[in-house]
Design a protein around this motif. Sequence first.
Motif, short mmCIF file in Angstrom:
data_model
loop_
_atom_site.label_atom_id
_atom_site.label_comp_id
_atom_site.label_asym_id
_atom_site.label_seq_id
_atom_site.Cartn_x
_atom_site.Cartn_y
_atom_site.Cartn_z
N PHE A 209 0.86 -1.18 0.00
CA PHE A 209 0.00 0.00 0.00
C PHE A 209 0.89 1.23 0.00
O PHE A 209 2.02 1.21 0.51
CB PHE A 209 -0.91 0.01 1.23
CG PHE A 209 -2.05 -0.98 1.16
CD1 PHE A 209 -3.35 -0.54 0.97
CD2 PHE A 209 -1.81 -2.34 1.29
CE1 PHE A 209 -4.40 -1.44 0.92
CE2 PHE A 209 -2.85 -3.25 1.23
CZ PHE A 209 -4.15 -2.80 1.04
N VAL A 210 0.37 2.30 -0.58
CA VAL A 210 1.11 3.56 -0.62
C VAL A 210 0.28 4.64 0.03
O VAL A 210 -0.96 4.57 0.07
CB VAL A 210 1.47 3.94 -2.07
CG1 VAL A 210 2.39 2.91 -2.70
CG2 VAL A 210 0.20 4.11 -2.91
N SER A 211 0.96 5.65 0.52
CA SER A 211 0.28 6.79 1.11
C SER A 211 -0.25 7.71 0.02
O SER A 211 0.43 7.95 -0.98
CB SER A 211 1.23 7.56 2.03
OG SER A 211 0.63 8.76 2.48
N LYS A 212 -1.46 8.19 0.17
CA LYS A 212 -2.02 9.13 -0.79
C LYS A 212 -1.30 10.47 -0.77
O LYS A 212 -1.30 11.20 -1.75
CB LYS A 212 -3.51 9.34 -0.50
CG LYS A 212 -4.42 8.23 -1.01
CD LYS A 212 -4.57 8.28 -2.51
CE LYS A 212 -5.61 7.32 -3.02
NZ LYS A 212 -5.81 7.44 -4.48
N ALA A 213 -0.70 10.76 0.37
CA ALA A 213 0.05 12.02 0.47
C ALA A 213 1.38 11.93 -0.24
O ALA A 213 1.83 12.91 -0.85
CB ALA A 213 0.25 12.39 1.95
N ASP A 214 2.03 10.79 -0.18
CA ASP A 214 3.34 10.62 -0.80
C ASP A 214 3.47 9.15 -1.21
O ASP A 214 3.63 8.27 -0.37
CB ASP A 214 4.45 11.01 0.17
CG ASP A 214 5.84 10.96 -0.48
OD1 ASP A 214 5.91 10.65 -1.70
OD2 ASP A 214 6.83 11.19 0.23
N GLU A 215 3.40 8.88 -2.52
CA GLU A 215 3.41 7.50 -2.98
C GLU A 215 4.75 6.82 -2.81
O GLU A 215 4.86 5.60 -3.00
CB GLU A 215 2.98 7.44 -4.46
CG GLU A 215 1.52 7.82 -4.68
CD GLU A 215 1.06 7.51 -6.09
OE1 GLU A 215 1.89 7.03 -6.88
OE2 GLU A 215 -0.12 7.75 -6.39
N THR A 216 5.79 7.57 -2.47
CA THR A 216 7.08 6.93 -2.20
C THR A 216 7.07 6.25 -0.83
O THR A 216 7.94 5.41 -0.56
CB THR A 216 8.21 7.97 -2.26
OG1 THR A 216 7.97 9.00 -1.28
CG2 THR A 216 8.28 8.60 -3.64
N VAL B 211 -5.42 11.55 13.42
CA VAL B 211 -4.68 10.36 13.85
C VAL B 211 -4.71 9.27 12.77
O VAL B 211 -4.35 8.12 13.04
CB VAL B 211 -5.26 9.81 15.17
CG1 VAL B 211 -5.07 10.81 16.30
CG2 VAL B 211 -6.74 9.45 15.00
N SER B 212 -5.16 9.63 11.55
CA SER B 212 -5.25 8.64 10.48
C SER B 212 -4.54 9.16 9.24
O SER B 212 -4.30 10.37 9.09
CB SER B 212 -6.72 8.33 10.14
OG SER B 212 -7.39 7.80 11.26
N SER B 213 -4.23 8.24 8.37
CA SER B 213 -3.59 8.56 7.10
C SER B 213 -4.28 7.78 5.99
O SER B 213 -4.75 6.66 6.20
CB SER B 213 -2.10 8.22 7.14
OG SER B 213 -1.48 8.51 5.90
N CYS B 214 -4.37 8.37 4.82
CA CYS B 214 -5.06 7.74 3.69
C CYS B 214 -4.07 6.89 2.90
O CYS B 214 -3.07 7.39 2.38
CB CYS B 214 -5.66 8.82 2.79
SG CYS B 214 -6.73 8.17 1.48
N VAL B 215 -4.38 5.59 2.82
CA VAL B 215 -3.53 4.66 2.07
C VAL B 215 -4.39 3.91 1.05
O VAL B 215 -5.59 3.75 1.22
CB VAL B 215 -2.82 3.66 3.01
CG1 VAL B 215 -1.87 4.39 3.95
CG2 VAL B 215 -3.83 2.83 3.78
N ALA B 216 -3.75 3.44 -0.03
CA ALA B 216 -4.43 2.69 -1.09
C ALA B 216 -3.46 1.65 -1.64
O ALA B 216 -2.23 1.80 -1.52
CB ALA B 216 -4.88 3.63 -2.21
N PRO B 217 -3.97 0.58 -2.24
CA PRO B 217 -3.09 -0.44 -2.82
C PRO B 217 -2.24 0.15 -3.94
O PRO B 217 -2.69 1.02 -4.69
CB PRO B 217 -4.05 -1.50 -3.36
CG PRO B 217 -5.32 -1.28 -2.62
CD PRO B 217 -5.40 0.18 -2.35
N ARG B 218 -1.01 -0.32 -4.03
CA ARG B 218 -0.15 0.11 -5.12
C ARG B 218 -0.74 -0.38 -6.44
O ARG B 218 -1.39 -1.43 -6.50
CB ARG B 218 1.26 -0.44 -4.92
CG ARG B 218 2.34 0.34 -5.64
CD ARG B 218 3.72 -0.11 -5.19
NE ARG B 218 3.95 -1.52 -5.52
CZ ARG B 218 5.01 -2.21 -5.09
NH1 ARG B 218 5.91 -1.63 -4.31
NH2 ARG B 218 5.16 -3.48 -5.42
N ARG B 219 -0.53 0.35 -7.52
CA ARG B 219 -1.20 0.07 -8.78
C ARG B 219 -0.92 -1.34 -9.31
O ARG B 219 -1.76 -1.94 -9.98
CB ARG B 219 -0.77 1.10 -9.84
CG ARG B 219 -1.31 2.50 -9.57
CD ARG B 219 -0.80 3.47 -10.62
NE ARG B 219 -1.32 4.82 -10.39
CZ ARG B 219 -2.44 5.29 -10.90
NH1 ARG B 219 -3.16 4.51 -11.69
NH2 ARG B 219 -2.85 6.52 -10.66
#
Length: 365
Positions: A170-177, A204-212
């Motif tokens: 998973f990657v962060s929506k704020a910074d995909e690195t 207290v949360s961060s937005c994450v999504a699966p890597r492409r």
Amino acid sequence: MLSCGVSVMFLLPTAFVTLPATRLEKLSPRDRLQIVSGGCFHNFVLSCLLFSAAWSGSGILPTWILFQDISALGRLIVNVDYDSPLATHLPVGTLITKIDDSSMASVLSDDSWDHYLLSPFSGSMQGWCTNSSFLDKAFGEWAKRVIWLGDCLLCTKAPACTSAGSYSCFVSKADETVQYELDPVHIFTDNLVRCNSSTECSSVSSCVAPRRDQQLVRIFVLRNRAGTSIEDIVIWKGPKDEIWQQVQVSSLRSRFSFVSSRLPILASAFFEYMKIVNLSLYLVNTLPIATLDGHQSLVILLQFLHGPVNDGLQSIDLEALNNTTRLSREGESTKSMQDIPYFLGAPSDSAVWTLGYHSLGDEII
């Protein structure tokens, strides 16, 4: 008529009629053309009826009698390949309501199942607001390492995510690195808030999504357990077109337990088969090749336009030939019986016999 019969070839009922060739040639060209082109004509008419039924959507099965349309709810699973990993998780009769964020409930002409699973991935997927402490724990010691960059201060860099085992990247929506190796079951099944960026999540949360490149597919199903509908999520890791290849679905559900839900699919396959076969028979029989209807029709048309034409084939009427031979033999037998000499009786005391013949019922004395 010399012979007739019916047969079944590759589930296709056929019939044939053999007519006397000599008697057929004595008919007018117009009558002969009607007889010869009868097979092609019926194939063409049946093909038109089948294509018209397919275009109108009525088909050949009265579905409303035996089946209920559930297209407004989703897609019903009617078959899963026995060697598919999905066989144990998606039993026959399960209702699929959504795949990822695409609803399977559709009453339009286009099929949402085919459209989504066979189309390439486009756009960015929404993420999930995940607790930062959970992400930091998952990040762990493996996700940080100290490197020296010349006279640079201590820097940290996340190593490449390998997506080992049941974990996915998973990657962060704020910074995909910034990448995390997480269990997708925890992310997809914990009813987390959906997000497009970390600003939509709490502090207290961060937005994450699966890597492409992870190819994670969420299949939302509705199961019936003890009379209660329960919604589950099945997670598939791999190309989504493999789901389309391994799972068969239908928008019709049987009204009766003794009627298989696969019947509409089988009937549709036979319907398509009949369309192709009848169209093929029509096109092949119209070819101007010897022994085919197209050749005989062409000869008759040429005779109609330009008079008698020698088509290179000599037709022999076997029935007429047999009848002629039989009559000839009967005539010879009758003539032989008529020409047999016989003797006319004389008085008992006479020694003279008179030779006579019987001809056409008259006696010669």
